[in-house]
Design a protein around this motif. Structure first.
Motif, short mmCIF file in Angstrom:
data_model
loop_
_atom_site.label_atom_id
_atom_site.label_comp_id
_atom_site.label_asym_id
_atom_site.label_seq_id
_atom_site.Cartn_x
_atom_site.Cartn_y
_atom_site.Cartn_z
N SER A 176 -2.62 -1.92 -7.05
CA SER A 176 -1.67 -0.93 -7.02
C SER A 176 -0.49 -1.23 -5.86
O SER A 176 -0.79 -1.85 -5.00
CB SER A 176 -2.29 0.72 -6.64
N VAL A 213 0.83 -9.10 1.70
CA VAL A 213 0.56 -8.40 0.68
C VAL A 213 -0.48 -9.41 -0.16
O VAL A 213 -0.66 -10.72 0.24
CB VAL A 213 1.59 -8.24 -0.26
N ILE A 227 -3.91 0.49 12.87
CA ILE A 227 -4.28 1.99 12.00
C ILE A 227 -5.18 2.00 11.05
O ILE A 227 -5.70 2.72 10.29
CB ILE A 227 -3.04 2.35 11.51
N GLY A 228 -5.98 0.71 11.19
CA GLY A 228 -7.20 0.46 10.37
C GLY A 228 -7.88 -0.82 10.39
O GLY A 228 -7.40 -1.76 11.55
N PRO A 252 -3.23 -2.21 9.47
CA PRO A 252 -4.25 -1.79 8.87
C PRO A 252 -5.56 -2.77 8.76
O PRO A 252 -6.54 -2.39 7.90
CB PRO A 252 -3.95 -0.94 7.66
N LEU A 290 -7.92 2.19 -7.17
CA LEU A 290 -7.41 1.96 -5.91
C LEU A 290 -8.07 0.86 -5.32
O LEU A 290 -7.52 -0.05 -4.62
CB LEU A 290 -7.51 3.32 -5.18
N GLY A 341 2.19 1.11 -4.09
CA GLY A 341 2.59 2.47 -3.74
C GLY A 341 1.51 3.46 -4.10
O GLY A 341 0.23 3.10 -3.86
N SER A 376 -4.38 3.98 16.60
CA SER A 376 -3.91 5.36 16.29
C SER A 376 -4.52 5.69 15.08
O SER A 376 -4.97 5.13 14.03
CB SER A 376 -2.38 4.97 15.81
N THR A 377 -4.68 7.36 14.97
CA THR A 377 -5.08 7.88 13.90
C THR A 377 -4.55 9.33 13.72
O THR A 377 -4.28 9.85 14.73
CB THR A 377 -6.69 7.83 13.84
N SER A 382 0.91 -1.17 0.21
CA SER A 382 -0.02 -0.07 -0.08
C SER A 382 1.04 1.19 -0.08
O SER A 382 2.16 1.11 0.18
CB SER A 382 -0.93 -0.18 1.17
N1 LIG Z 1 -4.67 5.44 11.12
C1 LIG Z 1 -4.36 6.30 10.45
O1 LIG Z 1 -4.01 7.28 10.84
C2 LIG Z 1 -4.16 5.98 8.94
C3 LIG Z 1 -3.42 6.64 8.12
C4 LIG Z 1 -3.25 6.39 6.63
C5 LIG Z 1 -3.67 5.27 6.37
N2 LIG Z 1 -4.44 4.18 7.25
C6 LIG Z 1 -4.61 3.04 6.87
O2 LIG Z 1 -3.66 2.16 6.29
C7 LIG Z 1 -4.20 1.39 5.11
C8 LIG Z 1 -3.16 1.51 3.94
O3 LIG Z 1 -3.67 2.82 3.30
P1 LIG Z 1 -3.35 3.33 1.94
O4 LIG Z 1 -4.09 4.67 1.68
O5 LIG Z 1 -1.84 3.39 1.95
O6 LIG Z 1 -3.93 1.88 1.01
P2 LIG Z 1 -3.72 1.43 -0.42
O7 LIG Z 1 -2.68 2.26 -1.05
O8 LIG Z 1 -5.16 1.88 -0.90
O9 LIG Z 1 -3.52 -0.01 -0.34
C9 LIG Z 1 -4.35 -0.72 0.47
C10 LIG Z 1 -4.06 -2.14 0.28
O10 LIG Z 1 -4.58 -3.03 1.37
C11 LIG Z 1 -4.66 -4.24 0.94
N3 LIG Z 1 -6.05 -4.68 1.40
C12 LIG Z 1 -7.32 -4.27 0.95
N4 LIG Z 1 -8.07 -4.79 1.67
C13 LIG Z 1 -7.59 -5.85 2.56
C14 LIG Z 1 -8.09 -6.69 3.35
N5 LIG Z 1 -9.47 -7.03 3.54
N6 LIG Z 1 -7.06 -7.42 4.22
C15 LIG Z 1 -5.76 -7.12 4.09
N7 LIG Z 1 -5.19 -6.51 3.15
C16 LIG Z 1 -6.26 -5.64 2.32
C17 LIG Z 1 -4.72 -4.30 -0.51
O11 LIG Z 1 -3.39 -4.89 -0.81
P3 LIG Z 1 -3.05 -6.40 -1.03
O12 LIG Z 1 -4.28 -7.12 -1.69
O13 LIG Z 1 -1.71 -6.49 -1.66
O14 LIG Z 1 -3.07 -6.88 0.45
C18 LIG Z 1 -4.66 -2.89 -1.11
O15 LIG Z 1 -3.88 -2.64 -2.06
C19 LIG Z 1 -5.56 1.46 5.05
O16 LIG Z 1 -6.25 0.97 5.70
C20 LIG Z 1 -5.92 2.84 5.86
O17 LIG Z 1 -6.94 3.19 6.19
C21 LIG Z 1 -4.56 4.77 8.72
#
Ligand SMILES: NC(=O)c1ccc[n+]([C@@H]2O[C@H](COP(=O)([O-])OP(=O)(O)OC[C@H]3O[C@@H](n4cnc5c(N)ncnc54)[C@H](OP(=O)(O)O)[C@@H]3O)[C@@H](O)[C@H]2O)c1
Length: 322
Positions: A311, A168, A231-232, A209, A306, A313, A256-257, A147
């Motif tokens: 994707s 992944v 974080i998710g 996440p 997305l 990165g 954490s958020t 991600s």
């Molecule tokens: N708490 C915070 O402050 C904070 C801040 C930023 C982001 N986040 C969280 O961090 C995560 C990543 O964010 P991003 O924007 O970098 O994401 P992103 O680039 O959209 O990538 C997300 C990836 O997560 C994997 N995924 C999707 N559904 C899944 C599931 N049910 N189980 C396991 N893996 C799954 C997929 O990759 P694969 O298919 O390769 O596994 C997807 O490509 C999100 O959950 C986001 O909400 C939290």
């Protein structure tokens, strides 16, 4: 100005009220590029409302040029090229933000690449080094390693001497993560990661996440005094926790958020990035990984892309495209 509006779960580029002049410590940015994040998908679907007082417009990060400044602004001048961490409002021609949340773009970097930095590097830094208090040599498990957040976190782990293992969704993504610096990986579609991570030697910190059933699995691969930073909850918001294991192994589970933090709270993370990560971006040791770019008029298609989970990165959208 023009901005993205959500209608019937689709994103439309349409006319919006102009923003007021910046007050106090605010700067007004002419947006060049906007980053897309998984949280934006949740917000489109009504599951992640903006914090009180934040813009209703989607978008948590931008790069661009300072168009005007409030009377108390100290760090920036009109014309500076900046990138900024937002509580919202990035999918627009202009955005207002407290100067604490903005940084000059790293020397030698384009505005396009700089839009890929704020949200994912701030999230990775905050959670690995501030919340988990990661120490040199400690071992890390990164879920969703390909991600935006994961690809930033892998590079931080490599730069600060922390071996890391990723989960992944495909073999290609494992290889992409290894080429960024991950030491090992597991395809989540092959079932539980527990044995693979145990065989790798266990971990001290998990950046998670996903949640759901991962929480108990995380517990099984954590060393004594291990930390899980939640974080998710892409895998579900309900879980079961082995409290006996948590107590006996002195494990910690930390939620954490970033988005709901105050401007000063976000600013302290940005200041840490400027001190510790900007030099590594300027000397090329760390590079934002950009998967694909769209124009802002294609935001709806970009978000569907997305959501396909293919994707690796960042996905970015050109607003002025400068
Ligand atoms: N708490 C915070 O402050 C904070 C801040 C930023 C982001 N986040 C969280 O961090 C995560 C990543 O964010 P991003 O924007 O970098 O994401 P992103 O680039 O959209 O990538 C997300 C990836 O997560 C994997 N995924 C999707 N559904 C899944 C599931 N049910 N189980 C396991 N893996 C799954 C997929 O990759 P694969 O298919 O390769 O596994 C997807 O490509 C999100 O959950 C986001 O909400 C939290």
């Amino acid at each position: 100005m023009y901005a993205i509006a959500v209608k019937d779960s689709h994103l439309h580029w349409c006319e919006h009220n102009d923003l007021p002049s910046p007050g106090g410590s605010e700067i007004l940015i002419d947006v060049a590029w906007a980053g897309m994040n998984r949280a934006d998908v949740l917000q489109r679907d009504g599951g992640y409302p903006p914090p009180k007082g934040a813009s209703e417009i989607l978008g948590l990060e931008v790069s661009g040029v300072v168009a005007s400044i409030g009377p108390a602004v100290e760090r920036f001048r009109v014309g500076d090229q900046v990138c900024a961490l937002l509580a919202g409002g990035g999918y627009a021609e202009q955005v207002l933000v407290n100067e604490a949340q903005a940084l000059r773009i790293p020397q030698g970097m384009t505005l396009r690449d700089a839009a890929a930095l704020p949200e994912v590097f701030a999230t990775a830094w905050l959670n690995l080094f501030m919340e988990a208090d990661l120490r040199e040599g400690e071992r890390v498990l990164l879920h969703a390693g390909a991600s935006g957040v994961g690809t930033a976190a892998i590079q931080l782990c490599r730069a600060f001497n922390n071996p890391c293992f990723v989960t992944v969704g495909s073999q290609d993504k494992i290889e992409a993560c290894q080429s960024l610096g991950a030491d090992g990986g597991w395809n989540r579609h092959d079932g539980s990661f527990v044995e693979a991570v145990q065989n790798w030697g266990g971990v001290d910190v998990v950046l998670d996440p996903v949640a759901g059933e991962y929480i108990e699995w995380n517990q099984q691969v954590l060393n004594l005094d291990g930390r899980i930073i939640l974080i998710g909850f892409m895998g579900g918001r309900e879980t079961s926790v082995d409290l006996a294991r948590m107590l006996m192994k002195r494990q910690r589970l930390i939620g954490s958020t970033l988005r709901s933090r105050s401007p000063a709270g976000k600013g302290s993370v940005m200041d840490a990035l400027y001190a510790h990560v900007w030099p590594l971006l300027e000397n090329g040791r760390i590079k934002p990984l950009i998967d694909r770019t769209f124009s802002i008029q294609e935001a709806d298609e970009a978000m569907r892309y997305l959501e396909e989970n293919t994707s690796t990165g960042k996905v970015l959208m050109g607003v002025s495209g400068a």
